[in-house]
Design a protein around this motif. Structure first.
Motif, PDB file in Angstrom:
ATOM      1  N   ASP A   1     -62.661  74.740  33.806  1.00 31.52           N
ATOM      2  CA  ASP A   1     -63.496  74.905  34.985  1.00 31.52           C
ATOM      3  C   ASP A   1     -62.831  74.436  36.263  1.00 31.52           C
ATOM      4  O   ASP A   1     -63.366  74.669  37.353  1.00 31.52           O
ATOM      5  N   LYS A   2     -61.660  73.796  36.205  1.00 31.52           N
ATOM      6  CA  LYS A   2     -60.982  73.360  37.419  1.00 31.52           C
ATOM      7  C   LYS A   2     -60.138  74.466  38.051  1.00 31.52           C
ATOM      8  O   LYS A   2     -59.676  74.306  39.183  1.00 31.52           O
ATOM      9  N   ILE A   3     -59.902  75.539  37.333  1.00 30.29           N
ATOM     10  CA  ILE A   3     -59.033  76.585  37.881  1.00 30.29           C
ATOM     11  C   ILE A   3     -59.741  77.927  37.982  1.00 30.29           C
ATOM     12  O   ILE A   3     -59.102  78.946  38.262  1.00 30.29           O
ATOM     13  N   ASP A   4     -61.054  77.975  37.768  1.00 28.94           N
ATOM     14  CA  ASP A   4     -61.747  79.257  37.784  1.00 28.94           C
ATOM     15  C   ASP A   4     -61.709  79.915  39.161  1.00 28.94           C
ATOM     16  O   ASP A   4     -61.497  81.123  39.287  1.00 28.94           O
ATOM     17  N   PHE A   5     -61.903  79.123  40.211  1.00 31.03           N
ATOM     18  CA  PHE A   5     -61.874  79.709  41.545  1.00 31.03           C
ATOM     19  C   PHE A   5     -60.476  80.194  41.916  1.00 31.03           C
ATOM     20  O   PHE A   5     -60.307  81.265  42.509  1.00 31.03           O
ATOM     21  N   SER A   6     -59.452  79.389  41.571  1.00 30.56           N
ATOM     22  CA  SER A   6     -58.079  79.804  41.864  1.00 30.56           C
ATOM     23  C   SER A   6     -57.731  81.103  41.160  1.00 30.56           C
ATOM     24  O   SER A   6     -57.069  81.989  41.717  1.00 30.56           O
ATOM     25  N   GLN A   7     -58.178  81.231  39.919  1.00 28.76           N
ATOM     26  CA  GLN A   7     -57.948  82.467  39.170  1.00 28.76           C
ATOM     27  C   GLN A   7     -58.640  83.649  39.841  1.00 28.76           C
ATOM     28  O   GLN A   7     -58.031  84.710  40.040  1.00 28.76           O
ATOM     29  N   PHE A   8     -59.901  83.479  40.192  1.00 26.78           N
ATOM     30  CA  PHE A   8     -60.674  84.549  40.832  1.00 26.78           C
ATOM     31  C   PHE A   8     -60.048  84.963  42.157  1.00 26.78           C
ATOM     32  O   PHE A   8     -59.853  86.160  42.427  1.00 26.78           O
ATOM     33  N   PHE A   9     -59.682  83.975  42.974  1.00 23.13           N
ATOM     34  CA  PHE A   9     -59.173  84.296  44.304  1.00 23.13           C
ATOM     35  C   PHE A   9     -57.771  84.896  44.247  1.00 23.13           C
ATOM     36  O   PHE A   9     -57.410  85.713  45.098  1.00 23.13           O
ATOM     37  N   TYR A  10     -56.983  84.501  43.242  1.00 23.15           N
ATOM     38  CA  TYR A  10     -55.655  85.100  43.103  1.00 23.15           C
ATOM     39  C   TYR A  10     -55.755  86.595  42.853  1.00 23.15           C
ATOM     40  O   TYR A  10     -55.016  87.394  43.449  1.00 23.15           O
ATOM     41  N   MET A  11     -56.674  87.016  41.984  1.00 21.03           N
ATOM     42  CA  MET A  11     -56.825  88.435  41.694  1.00 21.03           C
ATOM     43  C   MET A  11     -57.379  89.186  42.896  1.00 21.03           C
ATOM     44  O   MET A  11     -56.937  90.297  43.205  1.00 21.03           O
ATOM     45  N   VAL A  12     -58.349  88.586  43.598  1.00 18.48           N
ATOM     46  CA  VAL A  12     -58.893  89.238  44.796  1.00 18.48           C
ATOM     47  C   VAL A  12     -57.802  89.403  45.845  1.00 18.48           C
ATOM     48  O   VAL A  12     -57.688  90.454  46.492  1.00 18.48           O
ATOM     49  N   LYS A  13     -56.987  88.369  46.023  1.00 17.48           N
ATOM     50  CA  LYS A  13     -55.902  88.437  47.004  1.00 17.48           C
ATOM     51  C   LYS A  13     -54.905  89.541  46.648  1.00 17.48           C
ATOM     52  O   LYS A  13     -54.462  90.303  47.522  1.00 17.48           O
ATOM     53  N   SER A  14     -54.565  89.651  45.371  1.00 16.17           N
ATOM     54  CA  SER A  14     -53.619  90.688  44.939  1.00 16.17           C
ATOM     55  C   SER A  14     -54.185  92.085  45.189  1.00 16.17           C
ATOM     56  O   SER A  14     -53.493  92.973  45.713  1.00 16.17           O
ATOM     57  N   LEU A  15     -55.454  92.301  44.826  1.00 16.73           N
ATOM     58  CA  LEU A  15     -56.061  93.616  44.980  1.00 16.73           C
ATOM     59  C   LEU A  15     -56.276  93.964  46.448  1.00 16.73           C
ATOM     60  O   LEU A  15     -56.175  95.134  46.838  1.00 16.73           O
ATOM     61  N   MET A  16     -56.558  92.956  47.267  1.00 13.37           N
ATOM     62  CA  MET A  16     -56.733  93.197  48.698  1.00 13.37           C
ATOM     63  C   MET A  16     -55.443  93.719  49.331  1.00 13.37           C
ATOM     64  O   MET A  16     -55.451  94.687  50.096  1.00 13.37           O
ATOM     65  N   LEU A  17     -54.333  93.113  48.979  1.00  6.82           N
ATOM     66  CA  LEU A  17     -53.052  93.534  49.552  1.00  6.82           C
ATOM     67  C   LEU A  17     -52.679  94.946  49.106  1.00  6.82           C
ATOM     68  O   LEU A  17     -52.248  95.771  49.914  1.00  6.82           O
TER      69      LEU A  17
END
Length: 368
Positions: A274-290
């Motif tokens: 549960d300490k890395i769930d947000f980092s995981q989510f935001f990494y994928m969003v950032k990749s797809l956004m670019l």
């Protein structure tokens, strides 16, 4: 002249002999139709040309078929505009009156983006039965410059997205450098953070709004260019209706994004990550956004240049988007190996549940 009349009489007699025929073709111009292209980013067909012989068979007629939204020129003069698919028979005498009695060869030019030789037909012969003009003859020149509401909407919507990206850069310059630079995808950093609260910060909500609007615009473009009829009833209602559809789609993608985070959060708790769930989510969003920004700039470049095979272009864009999505999942696996304390097959099991299952659902929706 007598020889031509004799040939015409013999041909007409053969046509009556085989009574099932509606007429007798004397010359078929279809194999001789020349397609000309314009060359910008890549070649696109725009003009079909056929040279009509007005010298032989003076008592014959021409059977002409034109596709919808095509402008037809005789020589250098606009003759008609086909609003819908048009087919009719016109005597050669009438064409000679238009072009001049002494004209022996007349150039027939059909202008339409993406025209193909299979879309029109030009034949000379003796036709006992011909269909009337379906519409579009003597259309005023103003209608030849009819506005494309969908193109106007796509340009306006993309300008709005780019303006929001610029506003995000001004409002959150530090966040912008870390989330909208392509080099950030190749950094070896994968920071832990407090889950939950970060998701509802103003910078993340702003970023998710821009991402959702771009996703909605990309989905709209795919449905339109691929010819999927979900939006057909709204395309003729004007710009305001299209903007409403786009914004409604943005809200749907925004909700789906938060549901995706909730999905990740559930499995992160189960696997004690549960300490890395947000980092995981935001990494994928950032990749797809670019990748969405880059793909849509390319798509709009081809579209504004008049490229006609936009359905194929959007198919390539969607598959490239899915490939980048899948590569991002494996890249995420590589980065998380350094942060997760248990074995790699446990991590792979976690990513299959939290990321790969939603990915397969998206693929199924697109392919299905």
């Amino acid at each position: 002249m007598k020889k031509d009349l004799k040939r015409l009489v013999v041909t007409l007699a053969m046509g009556f002999l085989f009574g099932a025929l509606h007429g007798q073709v004397l010359e078929n111009y279809n194999p001789k139709i020349v397609i000309e292209h314009k060359y910008e980013l890549i070649p696109s067909s725009v003009i079909a040309i056929a040279d009509l012989n007005l010298k032989d068979y003076p008592m014959s007629s021409f059977q002409l078929e034109f596709p919808e939204k095509s402008a037809v020129f005789l020589g250098d003069k606009l003759w008609l505009y086909a609003v819908s698919d048009t087919s009719f028979v016109i005597p050669m005498e009438q064409l000679k009156k238009i072009s001049g009695e002494n004209t022996k060869t007349l150039s027939l030019m059909v202008y339409k983006e993406g025209i193909d030789s299979d879309q029109l037909s030009v034949k000379k012969g003796v036709f006992r039965k011909g269909r009337p003009v379906a519409g579009g003859v003597n259309v005023p020149n103003e209608q030849l410059r009819e506005k494309d509401t969908v193109k106007d909407f796509m340009i306006l919507a993309f300008v709005v997205v780019l303006a929001l990206v610029a506003l995000f850069k001004v409002t959150y310059p530090m966040v912008f450098q870390s989330v909208l630079r392509p080099v950030s995808l190749f950094q070896e950093e994968f920071s832990e953070g407090s889950s939950g609260m970060k998701l509802f910060s103003s910078d993340v909500i702003f970023y998710m709004l821009v991402f959702s609007m771009l996703m909605s615009l990309f989905a709209f473009s795919y449905l339109h260019f691929a010819g999927i009829g979900l939006l057909d009833e709204f395309l003729g209602d004007g710009l305001n209706s299209l903007l409403l559809i786009w914004l409604s789609g943005s809200v749907i993608f925004m909700v789906m994004s938060f549901l995706k985070y909730l999905w990740i959060k559930i499995f992160a708790v189960v696997y004690h990550l549960d300490k890395i769930d947000f980092s995981q989510f935001f990494y994928m969003v950032k990749s797809l956004m670019l990748v969405l920004l880059i793909l849509y700039v390319v798509v709009m470049g081809f579209y504004l240049q008049g490229y006609t095979a936009m359905d194929e272009m959007m198919n390539y864009a969607v598959w490239l988007f899915l490939v980048v999505y899948l590569v991002g999942i494996f890249r995420l696996f590589y980065l998380m190996l350094k942060k997760v304390p248990f074995k790699s097959y446990h991590l792979f099991s976690y990513l299959c549940s939290s990321e790969l299952v939603p990915f397969l659902v998206i693929v199924k929706l697109i392919v299905g």
